[in-house]
Design an enzyme around this catalytic site. Structure first.
Site, PDB file in Angstrom:
ATOM      1  N   GLY A 152      40.835  46.694  33.744  1.00 48.03           N
ATOM      2  CA  GLY A 152      41.277  46.351  32.389  1.00 48.03           C
ATOM      3  C   GLY A 152      40.895  44.927  32.063  1.00 48.03           C
ATOM      4  NE  ARG A 153      45.259  43.195  28.775  1.00 50.74           N
ATOM      5  CZ  ARG A 153      46.151  44.066  28.309  1.00 50.74           C
ATOM      6  NH1 ARG A 153      46.076  44.477  27.062  1.00 50.74           N
ATOM      7  NH2 ARG A 153      47.124  44.514  29.061  1.00 50.74           N
ATOM      8  CB  ILE A 154      43.389  40.789  34.817  1.00 51.08           C
ATOM      9  CG1 ILE A 154      44.420  40.267  33.809  1.00 51.08           C
ATOM     10  CG2 ILE A 154      43.236  39.808  35.978  1.00 51.08           C
ATOM     11  CD1 ILE A 154      45.841  40.160  34.346  1.00 51.08           C
ATOM     12  CB  SER A 173      40.775  52.866  35.928  1.00 49.73           C
ATOM     13  OG  SER A 173      39.501  53.085  35.382  1.00 49.73           O
ATOM     14  NE  ARG A 174      46.118  55.759  34.011  1.00 47.72           N
ATOM     15  CZ  ARG A 174      47.135  55.402  33.251  1.00 47.72           C
ATOM     16  NH1 ARG A 174      48.230  56.135  33.265  1.00 47.72           N
ATOM     17  NH2 ARG A 174      47.069  54.335  32.472  1.00 47.72           N
ATOM     18  CB  ILE A 228      45.985  39.773  42.171  1.00 45.41           C
ATOM     19  CG1 ILE A 228      46.300  38.585  41.264  1.00 45.41           C
ATOM     20  CG2 ILE A 228      45.002  40.695  41.502  1.00 45.41           C
ATOM     21  CD1 ILE A 228      46.528  37.296  41.969  1.00 45.41           C
ATOM     22  NE  ARG A 230      54.574  43.045  37.862  1.00 51.41           N
ATOM     23  CZ  ARG A 230      53.971  41.991  37.328  1.00 51.41           C
ATOM     24  NH1 ARG A 230      53.093  41.297  38.015  1.00 51.41           N
ATOM     25  NH2 ARG A 230      54.255  41.608  36.100  1.00 51.41           N
ATOM     26  CG  ASP A 254      49.937  36.070  43.487  1.00 57.06           C
ATOM     27  OD1 ASP A 254      50.371  35.004  43.981  1.00 57.06           O
ATOM     28  OD2 ASP A 254      50.029  36.339  42.279  1.00 57.06           O
ATOM     29  CD  GLU A 259      56.806  39.308  43.851  1.00 55.86           C
ATOM     30  OE1 GLU A 259      57.173  38.690  42.837  1.00 55.86           O
ATOM     31  OE2 GLU A 259      55.688  39.816  43.968  1.00 55.86           O
ATOM     32  CG  HIS A 277      54.302  36.907  41.467  1.00 52.83           C
ATOM     33  ND1 HIS A 277      55.004  38.075  41.291  1.00 52.83           N
ATOM     34  CD2 HIS A 277      53.394  36.871  40.449  1.00 52.83           C
ATOM     35  CE1 HIS A 277      54.559  38.708  40.216  1.00 52.83           C
ATOM     36  NE2 HIS A 277      53.575  37.995  39.691  1.00 52.83           N
TER      37      HIS A 277
HETATM   38  P1  NAP Z   1      45.228  46.324  31.519  1.00 55.77           P
HETATM   39  O1  NAP Z   1      44.215  45.661  30.666  1.00 55.77           O
HETATM   40  O2  NAP Z   1      46.185  47.272  30.905  1.00 55.77           O
HETATM   41  O3  NAP Z   1      44.442  47.031  32.718  1.00 55.77           O
HETATM   42  C1  NAP Z   1      45.072  47.889  33.627  1.00 55.77           C
HETATM   43  C2  NAP Z   1      44.023  48.684  34.381  1.00 55.77           C
HETATM   44  O4  NAP Z   1      44.685  49.509  35.328  1.00 55.77           O
HETATM   45  C3  NAP Z   1      43.201  49.600  33.495  1.00 55.77           C
HETATM   46  O5  NAP Z   1      41.871  49.626  33.952  1.00 55.77           O
HETATM   47  C4  NAP Z   1      43.845  50.963  33.696  1.00 55.77           C
HETATM   48  O6  NAP Z   1      42.905  51.990  33.422  1.00 55.77           O
HETATM   49  C5  NAP Z   1      44.249  50.870  35.168  1.00 55.77           C
HETATM   50  N1  NAP Z   1      45.361  51.769  35.511  1.00 55.77           N
HETATM   51  C6  NAP Z   1      46.545  51.886  34.876  1.00 55.77           C
HETATM   52  N2  NAP Z   1      47.279  52.853  35.461  1.00 55.77           N
HETATM   53  C7  NAP Z   1      46.549  53.342  36.478  1.00 55.77           C
HETATM   54  C8  NAP Z   1      46.751  54.378  37.430  1.00 55.77           C
HETATM   55  N3  NAP Z   1      47.889  55.090  37.455  1.00 55.77           N
HETATM   56  N4  NAP Z   1      45.769  54.631  38.325  1.00 55.77           N
HETATM   57  C9  NAP Z   1      44.617  53.922  38.308  1.00 55.77           C
HETATM   58  N5  NAP Z   1      44.361  52.930  37.415  1.00 55.77           N
HETATM   59  C10 NAP Z   1      45.315  52.651  36.517  1.00 55.77           C
HETATM   60  O7  NAP Z   1      46.143  45.242  32.247  1.00 55.77           O
HETATM   61  P2  NAP Z   1      45.756  43.737  32.676  1.00 55.77           P
HETATM   62  O8  NAP Z   1      46.006  42.826  31.550  1.00 55.77           O
HETATM   63  O9  NAP Z   1      44.422  43.773  33.326  1.00 55.77           O
HETATM   64  O10 NAP Z   1      46.911  43.470  33.772  1.00 55.77           O
HETATM   65  C11 NAP Z   1      47.010  44.306  34.899  1.00 55.77           C
HETATM   66  C12 NAP Z   1      48.265  43.978  35.704  1.00 55.77           C
HETATM   67  O11 NAP Z   1      48.079  42.807  36.479  1.00 55.77           O
HETATM   68  C13 NAP Z   1      49.534  43.657  34.914  1.00 55.77           C
HETATM   69  O12 NAP Z   1      50.162  44.813  34.399  1.00 55.77           O
HETATM   70  C14 NAP Z   1      50.394  42.943  35.959  1.00 55.77           C
HETATM   71  O13 NAP Z   1      51.184  43.876  36.662  1.00 55.77           O
HETATM   72  C15 NAP Z   1      49.352  42.343  36.903  1.00 55.77           C
HETATM   73  N6  NAP Z   1      49.365  40.874  36.811  1.00 55.77           N
HETATM   74  C16 NAP Z   1      49.730  40.134  37.907  1.00 55.77           C
HETATM   75  C17 NAP Z   1      49.756  38.765  37.811  1.00 55.77           C
HETATM   76  C18 NAP Z   1      50.156  37.908  38.980  1.00 55.77           C
HETATM   77  O14 NAP Z   1      50.678  36.815  38.778  1.00 55.77           O
HETATM   78  N7  NAP Z   1      49.923  38.335  40.208  1.00 55.77           N
HETATM   79  C19 NAP Z   1      49.455  38.118  36.614  1.00 55.77           C
HETATM   80  C20 NAP Z   1      49.079  38.903  35.529  1.00 55.77           C
HETATM   81  C21 NAP Z   1      49.035  40.279  35.639  1.00 55.77           C
HETATM   82  P3  NAP Z   1      43.388  53.502  33.035  1.00 55.77           P
HETATM   83  O15 NAP Z   1      44.459  53.355  31.995  1.00 55.77           O
HETATM   84  O16 NAP Z   1      42.154  54.180  32.566  1.00 55.77           O
HETATM   85  O17 NAP Z   1      43.912  54.088  34.287  1.00 55.77           O
END
Ligand code: NAP
Length: 321
Positions: A152-154, A173-174, A228, A230, A254, A259, A277
């Site tokens: 996704g975005r990150i 991803s899905r 990185i 959850r 991370d 936690e 984290h």
């Molecule tokens: P995003 O843009 O919504 O991207 C999420 C990705 O995960 C998409 O490619 C999605 O594709 C995939 N996904 C979702 N459900 C899935 C599943 N059941 N099986 C396989 N792939 C799946 O979110 P983002 O902005 O990149 O952020 C992602 C996550 O990073 C956040 O929700 C947060 O939990 C984590 N994060 C952690 C930190 C930290 O400090 N460590 C900081 C920021 C974010 P599909 O929908 O096609 O499956």
């Protein structure tokens, strides 16, 4: 004036901005929170919270006139967004403004895992360099096969920043994305085909323990897991087991299951890099996240609109705009 409940901490600067718009109640300053909910819960129309603190359904039910929950953080697995949407409560989060920082942290985990900087620094500081001579070699981060769980975005920002190490990038991803990387429908096959597995999906029920013993074993004895996303995305017990018996080579984490508790087994492993984290935790990025959290609240109060609703609340936003 509308009344807002603030869960968790908030910088003073952000607090003063909110105080100019709302009558503010801070949960950390309320001595009897249950009593407050019963006596004043119906006055609260907005809540500011964070991805760490969230907002439990039991509290939401007691805030009868709640209209908006603005959460600081992109991950909102600590808020039941479907439950909120069903009640007409709009949930917002802070996507995009943290992509670069979280990607940087991931690159640092990747590099530390391969080049073992933590070990090397300790080697120097403890005097071992003088006593024992040059430190042992480490592995090169270049030309690796990297599997991304989440694109996704990150995830896309991580893949882009990894390019300087000339990796081959695979992803699962899905659904496939419009990216120049190789899509895998099956996570286990991707884990078998890559050397590094980077988790960057949301947390919550749908991704709970997606990376289980089978996936970790498929990654293999020279494989590296980077989480990185959850803590809930990886089966932590299986992670410890596979690292201990050598079925998995390395981990860089991370995030953790419970936690701030980190199992001693992980702390004592030399092939594991651990961070508390801090994926997005820089002054600059946290300020940007704070600003977006406030702007969602202020836009909603002034114009009935929000800037960054979570996907579950998109239709809700159409109704209010
Ligand atoms: P995003 O843009 O919504 O991207 C999420 C990705 O995960 C998409 O490619 C999605 O594709 C995939 N996904 C979702 N459900 C899935 C599943 N059941 N099986 C396989 N792939 C799946 O979110 P983002 O902005 O990149 O952020 C992602 C996550 O990073 C956040 O929700 C947060 O939990 C984590 N994060 C952690 C930190 C930290 O400090 N460590 C900081 C920021 C974010 P599909 O929908 O096609 O499956």
């Amino acid at each position: 004036m509308s009344e807002i409940l603030i869960m968790g901490n908030m910088p003073d600067k952000d607090l003063s901005i909110l105080k100019a718009e709302f009558t503010v109640h801070r949960a950390i300053e309320i001595s009897n929170f249950e009593k407050f909910l019963v006596e004043q819960g119906d006055k609260i129309s907005a809540v500011a919270t964070t991805g760490f603190v969230g907002l439990h359904n039991n509290i939401i039910e007691k805030l009868e006139n709640l209209k908006i929950i603005s959460s600081n953080g992109v991950g909102y697995d600590s808020i039941d967004a479907t439950f909120c949407a069903d009640r007409g409560i709009i949930v917002t989060h802070t996507p995009d403004v943290l992509n670069a920082e979280v990607a940087n942290t991931t690159i640092m985990l990747f590099l530390n895992s391969f080049r073992e900087f933590s070990f090397n620094e300790a080697y120097l500081k403890s005097g071992r360099w003088k006593l024992e001579g040059m430190a042992p070699y480490s592995r090169s981060p270049d030309n690796r096969i990297v599997g991304m769980l989440g694109m996704g975005r990150i995830g896309q920002e991580i893949a882009s920043r990894l390019s300087m190490f000339n990796p081959k990038i695979l992803y699962h991803s899905r659904s496939p994305k419009d990216v120049p990387y190789t899509y895998y429908k099956d996570l286990k096959t991707m884990a078998r085909d890559c050397e590094v597995l980077i988790c960057i999906t949301p947390g919550g029920i749908k991704t709970n323990k997606l990376v289980n013993e089978e996936i970790l074993t498929a990654l293999g004895p020279t494989g590296t897991l980077i989480n990185i996303a959850r803590g809930s995305v990886v089966d932590q017990t299986a992670l410890i087991k596979t690292l201990e018996d050598g079925r998995l080579g390395y981990a860089a984490l991370d995030v953790f299951e419970s936690e701030p508790n980190v199992p001693d087994e992980l702390i004592h492993m030399s092939n594991v890099t651990l961070l508390p984290h801090v994926g997005s935790a820089t002054f600059e990025t946290r300020a940007a996240m704070g600003e977006l959290t406030l702007n969602n609240l202020i836009e909603f109060k002034r114009n009935g609109k929000v800037l960054t609703p979570v996907p579950e609340c998109l239709n809700l936003e159409k109704n209010i705009t």
